[in-house]
Write an enzyme that holds these catalytic residues in place. Structure first.
Site, PDB file in Angstrom:
ATOM      1  N   GLY A 111       0.844  -1.200   0.000  1.00  0.00           N
ATOM      2  CA  GLY A 111       0.000   0.000   0.000  1.00  0.00           C
ATOM      3  C   GLY A 111       0.872   1.241   0.000  1.00  0.00           C
ATOM      4  O   GLY A 111       1.912   1.294   0.670  1.00  0.00           O
TER       5      GLY A 111
ATOM      6  N   GLY B   5       1.346   3.961   4.092  1.00  0.00           N
ATOM      7  CA  GLY B   5       2.318   3.095   3.422  1.00  0.00           C
ATOM      8  C   GLY B   5       3.405   3.878   2.705  1.00  0.00           C
ATOM      9  O   GLY B   5       4.588   3.524   2.773  1.00  0.00           O
TER      10      GLY B   5
ATOM     11  N   SER C 199     -16.835  17.636   1.055  1.00  0.00           N
ATOM     12  CA  SER C 199     -16.067  17.787   2.286  1.00  0.00           C
ATOM     13  C   SER C 199     -16.909  18.306   3.443  1.00  0.00           C
ATOM     14  O   SER C 199     -17.737  19.191   3.299  1.00  0.00           O
ATOM     15  CB  SER C 199     -14.913  18.746   2.073  1.00  0.00           C
ATOM     16  OG  SER C 199     -14.345  19.077   3.320  1.00  0.00           O
TER      17      SER C 199
ATOM     18  N   ARG D   1     -19.650  13.449  12.750  1.00  0.00           N
ATOM     19  CA  ARG D   1     -20.249  12.812  11.578  1.00  0.00           C
ATOM     20  C   ARG D   1     -21.355  11.836  11.921  1.00  0.00           C
ATOM     21  O   ARG D   1     -22.385  11.796  11.251  1.00  0.00           O
ATOM     22  CB  ARG D   1     -19.152  12.073  10.819  1.00  0.00           C
ATOM     23  CG  ARG D   1     -18.173  13.044  10.229  1.00  0.00           C
ATOM     24  CD  ARG D   1     -17.013  12.363   9.573  1.00  0.00           C
ATOM     25  NE  ARG D   1     -16.204  13.380   8.914  1.00  0.00           N
ATOM     26  CZ  ARG D   1     -15.076  13.138   8.283  1.00  0.00           C
ATOM     27  NH1 ARG D   1     -14.602  11.912   8.227  1.00  0.00           N
ATOM     28  NH2 ARG D   1     -14.412  14.104   7.702  1.00  0.00           N
TER      29      ARG D   1
ATOM     30  N   HIS E 233     -17.985   5.841   4.442  1.00  0.00           N
ATOM     31  CA  HIS E 233     -16.821   6.650   4.119  1.00  0.00           C
ATOM     32  C   HIS E 233     -15.516   6.085   4.663  1.00  0.00           C
ATOM     33  O   HIS E 233     -14.478   6.169   4.019  1.00  0.00           O
ATOM     34  CB  HIS E 233     -17.049   8.054   4.697  1.00  0.00           C
ATOM     35  CG  HIS E 233     -15.926   8.999   4.465  1.00  0.00           C
ATOM     36  ND1 HIS E 233     -15.425   9.222   3.209  1.00  0.00           N
ATOM     37  CD2 HIS E 233     -15.197   9.771   5.302  1.00  0.00           C
ATOM     38  CE1 HIS E 233     -14.437  10.114   3.291  1.00  0.00           C
ATOM     39  NE2 HIS E 233     -14.263  10.437   4.549  1.00  0.00           N
TER      40      HIS E 233
ATOM     41  N   LEU F   4      -5.972  11.660   7.960  1.00  0.00           N
ATOM     42  CA  LEU F   4      -4.686  12.043   7.372  1.00  0.00           C
ATOM     43  C   LEU F   4      -3.638  12.106   8.470  1.00  0.00           C
ATOM     44  O   LEU F   4      -2.506  11.663   8.313  1.00  0.00           O
ATOM     45  CB  LEU F   4      -4.815  13.392   6.665  1.00  0.00           C
ATOM     46  CG  LEU F   4      -5.883  13.459   5.571  1.00  0.00           C
ATOM     47  CD1 LEU F   4      -5.845  14.814   4.873  1.00  0.00           C
ATOM     48  CD2 LEU F   4      -5.679  12.364   4.547  1.00  0.00           C
TER      49      LEU F   4
END
Lengths: 252, 647
Positions: free
Chosen positions: B50, B55, B294, B340, B411, B451
């Site tokens: 990955g 990765g 977003s 969310r 998601h 992230l």
């Protein structure tokens, strides 16, 4: 809606390849172009034929994987749109649509619409980075970047590496791709130490990979789904000239 | 014995977890690891599967350290991994806004946001490292958004009340991934990393109980190859595509993780999936994926539906007083910026009340009218221009004039292979990073934290902890013809042959879609005992039909996209069953896992800390056979579990 497709079929790299015609009767205008190919492929599989191979992944216009020429335009006729984001409402009912792979000497066809764009990775390997080993970075705010430079850098960094610029170029040049990376890194203070080495190494690798020279037709910037501005090529030429003036490589 | 009659095994412990004051744990762990002599590093081989944020960052950093790295991805280039599609941003406790942010606050927000189902030690480490990530990315030339003074800009995200999210327009994932990709290619150039694009991992090689290699398929020639190493890193992303429709890239799959699970790696909290509230609604049966808008849009967009059922007026003609801004109404202090899971459930609720909008009735408005009036169209365009364009391309509607229509979609998956504090799975020598592991987000991930976690694992955690394993263990070379290698290769070729020989009458996609419907209906936004039991009947039936009736044209010795998909769907058909069982056994609601039977009086998720304050790590015992549950008790020494409230 109904569409007639003329699709390039080529079994492998050595096969000569040919156009094959298909009809899709039950297209919908809300479909993306790739979803139209999905529908075609489902039919082909059930009728015992091999589906059309094509590259795709994120289907939201950012990964740069999808790559085909639709009606003569890389990614299709819609401006600033990757083919995964091209929707059938942009075509007329009954339209005949021609689909081919990206064509360029440096992008050999692997199968049907799938091409090998590994040459782009080689160009990046030659210098498309800033050498900053993990852990060695200074505090982020120690290097302010004027907003104007940051914005220009960002506009160039937008490049998704899809190769549409190469497919559109009559010379098969990757100058827009090159210029985009050089401008992205060259607009930043962090990018200065390696700036002159970078341009020379990347240009040499570009040429060795079989991409052609730039003759400023501008077809690349027109085809670019991310609207990378043509002036990144001026930047490329400027930096290359400065780095090699007098036949010597300029050092930082 | 049926699949749902699982048994409970011994608890699983995080042996690598340090104790003592939480803010010193990572420092002390780093000091306690054994180091590999720099001169020996080039003799040590590490496989990284990955090339996303985790990765790509890991391979680059391990290469910089001098290890001999072999990296694989299924895409045609490592730059295309799906991290690239992350839009909104990356969190970091820099406190550049002077708004009271700190490492501790990021830690606190993340533990709370995860609904108290994550590990405190891991989350604190993540919050500490967040600051270094921004420094590292800036040094690489990542073009973050900046203010006129040249300093970095930030914005706020759901579930928090500080502005700590760094961003690069709506393309933060792209820019961070290109940073990692460029660092990776630099190492390819330096000769420390050997890159294999268009190679898919199909089996893990385990020798004497340790992960020692992988079997991959060259996706162009179909050749099956074994690669051996001293350690293996899986950074192969999440499994949201088990739902068929998700915001994941089409190629995202669980196969690498699932193959490791079948070889003994425990799979933790598989039912913890994140349903993102702001995606473009489904337009028809042809739909192949869902597109995210977003979460940052909720900073300025207001979410509403008509107050009246069946109000089919043009949204612009519905006066303010006849609109229900349901998030602002129900959650006055967080408003449109609730986490969310909360936002998604609230949208489902109004649609269940038949107040949903759009042709399918499965949608709510996200309206920018107020923001455009307040800030001007130009300012809105500067912030969200590319997202608005994307919306218009897909729907044919202009969001500057008509409110967007959005609906929740799958998601992200918080569950994944179980790892200890060092990111090591239950198979020694097998490390798991990024979305593929389970550790940091508990039952719900906050926006802009994926992230952060991917890069934290890849750049800063794994390169340190893997050294401890390599320095502490004698790892004799594995012969290419060792029985374990031959056996793993044979398993791969046998499986491909059996898939190709079925030659039935249904396409791979039709099975995948059907599985997706089952998962969405019974293991989606709301789960109930009856529904999950139903799914546990349907999935094995579908799996049997798949293995008897799937049709895959072509051969294994060529580029064959149907065959690639078939292998992935075969694994999803096993994973789906485990997800439903996990959801069934967890009788509480928490974060993204909402059990209809466990809710508060006003319909919020009701946790049951007394009985479910653990990570559920499942052991594979055979296809369709009841797995064994191993519990990891979760201790909360710093952030004490309370009913999560965003009111």
């Amino acid at each position: 809606m109904k569409v007639n497709l003329r699709v390039w079929r080529q079994h492998d790299a050595v096969d000569k390849g040919r156009m094959v015609e298909y009809v899709v009767e039950d297209a919908s205008e809300d479909m993306s172009f790739l979803e139209l190919l999905d529908v075609l492929n489902e039919k082909l599989i059930l009728s015992g034929e091999e589906p059309v191979a094509f590259d795709h992944d994120c289907r939201e216009g950012i990964c740069g994987t999808c790559s085909m020429v639709v009606d003569g335009h890389p990614h299709g006729p819609e401006k600033a749109t990757t083919v995964c984001q091209l929707h059938m409402r942009k075509f007329n009912d009954g339209a005949t649509i021609t689909v081919e792979p990206f064509r360029a000497g440096a992008f050999p066809v692997i199968k049907d619409l799938v091409v090998d764009r590994g040459a782009f990775d080689k160009i990046i390997q030659a210098g498309g980075y800033i050498s900053a080993n993990t852990g060695s970075a200074p505090e982020a705010h120690s290097t302010p970047v004027p907003k104007a430079n940051a914005d220009r850098s960002f506009a160039a960094a937008n490049c998704i590496g899809c190769g549409a610029c190469v497919a559109a170029c009559p010379n098969g040049s990757a100058s827009l791709f090159l210029g985009a990376k050089l401008t992205h890194l060259g607009e930043m203070p962090q990018g200065q130490p390696e700036r002159w080495e970078r341009v020379v190494n990347m240009v040499e690798t570009h040429d060795d990979a079989g991409f052609g020279g730039c003759t400023n037709t501008g077809a690349c910037a027109t085809a670019c789904p991310k609207e990378i501005p043509l002036d990144v090529i001026s930047q490329l030429n400027h930096d290359y000239l400065k780095a090699t003036v007098g036949g010597r490589r300029k050092k930082a | 014995m049926s699949y749902s009659d699982y048994s409970e095994g011994t608890p699983v412990f995080d042996k690598a977890a340090p104790d003592g004051p939480i803010e010193t744990r990572w420092e002390r762990r780093k000091f306690s690891v054994k180091l590999v002599n720099p001169a020996n590093k080039r003799k040590v081989k590490i496989i990284v599967v990955g090339t996303g944020l985790a990765g790509g960052a890991a391979a680059a950093t391990l290469g910089e350290a001098g290890y001999h790295v072999t990296s694989f991805c299924y895409q045609d280039s490592p730059r295309r991994a799906h991290s690239i599609a992350a839009q909104g941003g990356i969190n970091a406790a820099k406190n550049y806004r002077n708004d009271g942010d700190s490492v501790y606050r990021l830690f606190y927000d993340t533990v709370k946001g995860g609904d108290y189902r994550s590990r405190e030690s891991n989350v604190h480490r993540l919050a500490e490292i967040s600051r270094q990530i921004i420094d590292q990315c800036v040094a690489q030339g990542v073009p973050f958004a900046r203010e006129y003074g040249g300093l970095l800009d930030t914005r706020s995200f759901g579930g928090v009340q500080v502005s700590r999210t760094f961003y690069a327009r709506g393309q933060t994932g792209q820019q961070l991934l290109l940073g990692a990709y460029q660092a990776l290619e630099r190492q390819v150039n330096a000769g420390t990393v050997t890159m294999y694009p268009r190679h898919e991992m199909l089996e893990l090689i385990v020798v004497e109980g340790r992960a020692r290699g992988v079997v991959v398929r060259d996706m162009i020639t179909g050749e099956i190859e074994s690669h051996l190493a001293d350690a293996v890193v899986l950074a192969t992303g999440g499994y949201g595509n088990v739902f068929y429709l998700s915001t994941n890239a089409k190629g995202c799959n669980v196969t690498a993780s699932w193959r490791a699970h079948r070889k003994g790696a425990l799979f933790a909290n598989p039912c913890f999936t994140q349903i993102h509230p702001t995606c473009i609604p489904v337009s028809g049966d042809h739909q192949s994926k869902l597109t995210l808008m977003s979460e940052s849009l909720r900073n300025d967009g207001r979410v509403w539906v008509p107050k009246q059922i069946g109000d089919s007026r043009d949204p612009r003609e519905i006066p303010h007083e006849e609109r229900d801004y349901f998030l602002e109404r129900k959650y006055p202090s967080f408003g449109n910026l609730v986490p969310r899971d909360v936002a998604s459930r609230a949208a489902k609720e109004v649609c269940d009340e038949k107040r949903g909008v759009g042709p399918s009735g499965l949608g709510v408005y996200l309206d920018f009218d107020d923001a455009i009036q307040r800030l001007g169209r130009k300012a809105v365009e500067a912030k969200y221009g590319n997202l608005f364009e994307m919306y218009e391309r897909i729907t044919g509607e202009n969001p500057y004039e008509v409110p967007m229509r959005i609906f929740p979609a799958v998601h992200y998956t918080m569950g994944g292979l179980w790892v200890d504090y060092d990111l090591q799975s239950t198979i020694p020598g097998l490390y798991v990073a990024g979305e593929a592991n389970f550790s940091d987000h508990g039952a719900n991930r906050l926006g802009a934290s994926a992230l952060m976690q991917g890069l934290s694992d890849g750049y800063f955690v794994l390169p340190v902890t893997i050294g401890d394993y390599l320095a502490s263990n004698k790892l004799p070379e594995v012969a290419p013809d060792a029985p374990e290698v031959v056996e793993a290769e044979k398993a791969v070729t046998d499986r491909i042959e059996s898939l190709l020989s079925i030659n039935g009458s249904r396409t791979v996609d039709s099975f995948h879609r059907e599985l997706g419907h089952i998962m969405w209906d019974y293991c989606g936004m709301e789960r109930t005992e009856d529904g999950l039991r139903k799914a546990l009947e349907l999935i094995p039936e579908l799996r049997r039909e798949f293995w008897n009736n799937v049709k895959i044209p072509g051969t294994g010795a060529e580029l064959n996209q149907s065959l690639e998909k078939a292998g992935r769907v075969a694994d999803f058909l096993e994973l789906g069953e485990l997800m439903c069982l996990d959801a069934l056994h967890r009788k509480e609601s928490c974060g993204g896992h909402f059990r209809g039977e466990s809710q508060t009086e006003d319909g919020e998720a009701q946790r049951d800390d007394e009985n479910f304050s653990y990570a559920a790590a499942w052991e594979y015992t055979g296809r369709g056979s009841a797995p064994v549950l191993h519990k990891e008790e979760l201790l909360f020494e710093y952030v004490h579990p309370t009913q999560r409230s965003y009111k």
